[in-house]
Design an enzyme around this catalytic site. Structure first.
Site, PDB file in Angstrom:
ATOM      1  NE  ARG A 112      -7.489  37.372  -9.194  1.00  0.00           N
ATOM      2  CZ  ARG A 112      -8.226  37.757 -10.219  1.00  0.00           C
ATOM      3  NH1 ARG A 112      -9.334  37.116 -10.522  1.00  0.00           N
ATOM      4  NH2 ARG A 112      -7.844  38.781 -10.968  1.00  0.00           N
ATOM      5  N   GLY A 113      -3.824  34.794  -6.637  1.00  0.00           N
ATOM      6  CA  GLY A 113      -2.596  35.348  -7.213  1.00  0.00           C
ATOM      7  C   GLY A 113      -1.457  35.481  -6.213  1.00  0.00           C
ATOM      8  CB  ILE A 172      -7.560  46.923 -10.037  1.00  0.00           C
ATOM      9  CG1 ILE A 172      -7.550  48.438  -9.739  1.00  0.00           C
ATOM     10  CG2 ILE A 172      -8.349  46.162  -8.972  1.00  0.00           C
ATOM     11  CD1 ILE A 172      -8.911  49.096  -9.885  1.00  0.00           C
ATOM     12  CD  GLN A 197       4.465  48.152 -20.080  1.00  0.00           C
ATOM     13  OE1 GLN A 197       5.656  48.474 -20.061  1.00  0.00           O
ATOM     14  NE2 GLN A 197       4.028  47.139 -20.801  1.00  0.00           N
ATOM     15  CE1 TYR A 254      -1.037  47.610 -11.545  1.00  0.00           C
ATOM     16  CE2 TYR A 254       1.067  47.908 -12.651  1.00  0.00           C
ATOM     17  CZ  TYR A 254       0.254  47.187 -11.795  1.00  0.00           C
ATOM     18  OH  TYR A 254       0.745  46.059 -11.201  1.00  0.00           O
ATOM     19  N   GLY A 296       8.172  41.947 -11.439  1.00  0.00           N
ATOM     20  CA  GLY A 296       8.076  42.047 -12.890  1.00  0.00           C
ATOM     21  C   GLY A 296       6.829  41.297 -13.331  1.00  0.00           C
TER      22      GLY A 296
HETATM   23  N1  LIG Z   1       0.888  39.749 -11.777  1.00  0.00           N
HETATM   24  C1  LIG Z   1       1.876  40.558 -12.097  1.00  0.00           C
HETATM   25  O1  LIG Z   1       2.574  40.360 -13.112  1.00  0.00           O
HETATM   26  C2  LIG Z   1       2.202  41.742 -11.254  1.00  0.00           C
HETATM   27  C3  LIG Z   1       3.323  42.500 -11.576  1.00  0.00           C
HETATM   28  C4  LIG Z   1       3.654  43.595 -10.790  1.00  0.00           C
HETATM   29  C5  LIG Z   1       2.867  43.928  -9.717  1.00  0.00           C
HETATM   30  N2  LIG Z   1       1.760  43.184  -9.428  1.00  0.00           N
HETATM   31  C6  LIG Z   1       0.962  43.600  -8.278  1.00  0.00           C
HETATM   32  O2  LIG Z   1       0.830  42.523  -7.384  1.00  0.00           O
HETATM   33  C7  LIG Z   1      -0.419  42.600  -6.721  1.00  0.00           C
HETATM   34  C8  LIG Z   1      -1.178  41.288  -6.892  1.00  0.00           C
HETATM   35  O3  LIG Z   1      -1.299  41.035  -8.279  1.00  0.00           O
HETATM   36  P1  LIG Z   1      -1.978  39.698  -8.839  1.00  0.00           P
HETATM   37  O4  LIG Z   1      -1.393  39.478 -10.184  1.00  0.00           O
HETATM   38  O5  LIG Z   1      -1.939  38.623  -7.834  1.00  0.00           O
HETATM   39  O6  LIG Z   1      -3.482  40.233  -9.045  1.00  0.00           O
HETATM   40  P2  LIG Z   1      -4.876  39.452  -9.062  1.00  0.00           P
HETATM   41  O7  LIG Z   1      -5.797  40.288  -9.893  1.00  0.00           O
HETATM   42  O8  LIG Z   1      -4.703  38.012  -9.426  1.00  0.00           O
HETATM   43  O9  LIG Z   1      -5.340  39.513  -7.521  1.00  0.00           O
HETATM   44  C9  LIG Z   1      -5.642  40.737  -6.913  1.00  0.00           C
HETATM   45  C10 LIG Z   1      -6.555  40.491  -5.736  1.00  0.00           C
HETATM   46  O10 LIG Z   1      -6.894  41.777  -5.192  1.00  0.00           O
HETATM   47  C11 LIG Z   1      -8.288  41.809  -4.915  1.00  0.00           C
HETATM   48  N3  LIG Z   1      -8.757  43.208  -4.945  1.00  0.00           N
HETATM   49  C12 LIG Z   1      -8.969  43.967  -6.042  1.00  0.00           C
HETATM   50  N4  LIG Z   1      -9.433  45.165  -5.685  1.00  0.00           N
HETATM   51  C13 LIG Z   1      -9.514  45.174  -4.333  1.00  0.00           C
HETATM   52  C14 LIG Z   1      -9.936  46.140  -3.374  1.00  0.00           C
HETATM   53  N5  LIG Z   1     -10.386  47.342  -3.741  1.00  0.00           N
HETATM   54  N6  LIG Z   1      -9.882  45.823  -2.069  1.00  0.00           N
HETATM   55  C15 LIG Z   1      -9.458  44.590  -1.678  1.00  0.00           C
HETATM   56  N7  LIG Z   1      -9.071  43.622  -2.540  1.00  0.00           N
HETATM   57  C16 LIG Z   1      -9.091  43.922  -3.856  1.00  0.00           C
HETATM   58  C17 LIG Z   1      -8.903  40.934  -5.985  1.00  0.00           C
HETATM   59  O11 LIG Z   1     -10.208  40.472  -5.625  1.00  0.00           O
HETATM   60  C18 LIG Z   1      -7.877  39.815  -6.115  1.00  0.00           C
HETATM   61  O12 LIG Z   1      -8.149  38.745  -5.226  1.00  0.00           O
HETATM   62  C19 LIG Z   1      -1.146  43.815  -7.326  1.00  0.00           C
HETATM   63  O13 LIG Z   1      -0.939  44.941  -6.515  1.00  0.00           O
HETATM   64  C20 LIG Z   1      -0.452  43.984  -8.647  1.00  0.00           C
HETATM   65  O14 LIG Z   1      -0.546  45.311  -9.124  1.00  0.00           O
HETATM   66  C21 LIG Z   1       1.405  42.095 -10.171  1.00  0.00           C
END
Ligand SMILES: NC(=O)c1ccc[n+]([C@@H]2O[C@H](COP(=O)([O-])OP(=O)(O)OC[C@H]3O[C@@H](n4cnc5c(N)ncnc54)[C@H](O)[C@@H]3O)[C@@H](O)[C@H]2O)c1
Length: 245
Positions: free
Chosen positions: A16-17, A88, A145, A151, A182
């Site tokens: 996802r995401g 996470i 943050q 994190y 971001g």
């Molecule tokens: N969304 C944001 O604004 C943002 C900003 C900066 C960085 N990020 C980084 O981008 C990445 C993706 O973020 P997102 O917003 O799509 O997150 P999300 O929570 O929507 O998706 C994360 C995915 O990782 C999987 N996951 C969680 N723990 C896991 C594990 N131990 N092993 C394997 N899979 C695991 C989850 O099941 C999920 O499908 C992350 O590393 C997050 O820290 C996100």
């Protein structure tokens, strides 16, 4: 993009995401894409929707990563492009943070996970003489943050790790780079209070939150052979909200 069809891209947290978007866009570039995710139901749904297969993996567990690698080798072959996206949040004030469920868990998944997959998949890349390791860090790892000391520490750790392995692996054709998103509209940020998100959006010069494709566009570039002289870089993709020197 025919040179890509022989390359296997593995995207962690890809169900996802941001990871899901990266998987779809890498597939669009012709790569053979496999996702790894801890959530088996999400993997199934994603495969039904996109035709992109997945393996269950917990990136925090070295054994789980090794087991996933075995499956990947049997079914598809060696990984050429590793996108370390799984991450996470377990937010809280540092002075109230639980040492295990908040601190250690976030370090183990967000930083330990990047070590585990890199450690397991890099040797075959070195042997082949080509590889791309793309680590998804965060703007909050660059600037810190409020409420995210765990994190931010993990995400800052990714940057030091990336710069180190970028030096170690490049002689064998393997580059390592970090992308620092971001605020991006995903389920992770939907969990944040709406007023905080609105406050953050007001600080973004581009005038909007990021979209998953903003991040995958950077990942697609870093995965390509065209990025071969980009190594050890930290690519900020944050609409100008934080401009690291
Ligand atoms: N969304 C944001 O604004 C943002 C900003 C900066 C960085 N990020 C980084 O981008 C990445 C993706 O973020 P997102 O917003 O799509 O997150 P999300 O929570 O929507 O998706 C994360 C995915 O990782 C999987 N996951 C969680 N723990 C896991 C594990 N131990 N092993 C394997 N899979 C695991 C989850 O099941 C999920 O499908 C992350 O590393 C997050 O820290 C996100």
């Amino acid at each position: 993009m025919s040179e890509n069809t022989s390359k296997i891209a593995f995207v962690t947290g890809g169900a996802r995401g941001i990871g899901a978007r990266c998987a779809k866009d890498l597939k669009g570039q012709g790569y053979q894409v496999v996702i790894g995710d801890i959530n088996a139901d999400q993997i199934r749904n994603f495969q039904e929707e996109t035709g992109i297969p997945g393996v269950v993996i917990d990136v925090a567990s070295y054994d789980s990563v090794q087991a996933a690698q075995q499956l990947l080798i049997e079914k598809y072959g060696d990984v050429d492009i590793l996108v370390n996206n799984a991450g996470i949040t377990r937010d809280g004030f540092m002075h109230k943070m639980d040492p295990v469920s908040q601190w250690q868990t976030v370090i183990d998944v967000n930083l330990g996970g990047v070590f585990n997959t890199s450690r397991v998949f890099a040797p075959a890349m070195r042997e082949k003489g080509f590889g791309r390791i793309i680590n998804i860090s965060s703007m909050n790892g660059q600037r810190g943050q409020f409420g995210q000391s765990n994190y931010a520490a993990a995400k800052a750790g990714i940057l030091g790790f990336t710069r180190s392995i970028a030096q170690e692996l490049a002689g064998k054709g393997v580059t390592a780079n970090a992308v620092c998103p971001g605020f991006v509209e995903t389920e992770m940020t939907q969990a944040m209070p709406a007023e905080i998100l609105q406050q953050e959006q007001a600080k973004i010069p581009v005038g909007r939150l990021g979209l998953p494709e903003d991040i995958s566009n950077a990942v697609v570039f870093l995965a390509s052979t065209a990025s071969g002289f980009v190594n050890g870089a930290t690519l900020s993709v944050n609409g100008g909200q934080y401009m690291a020197a």
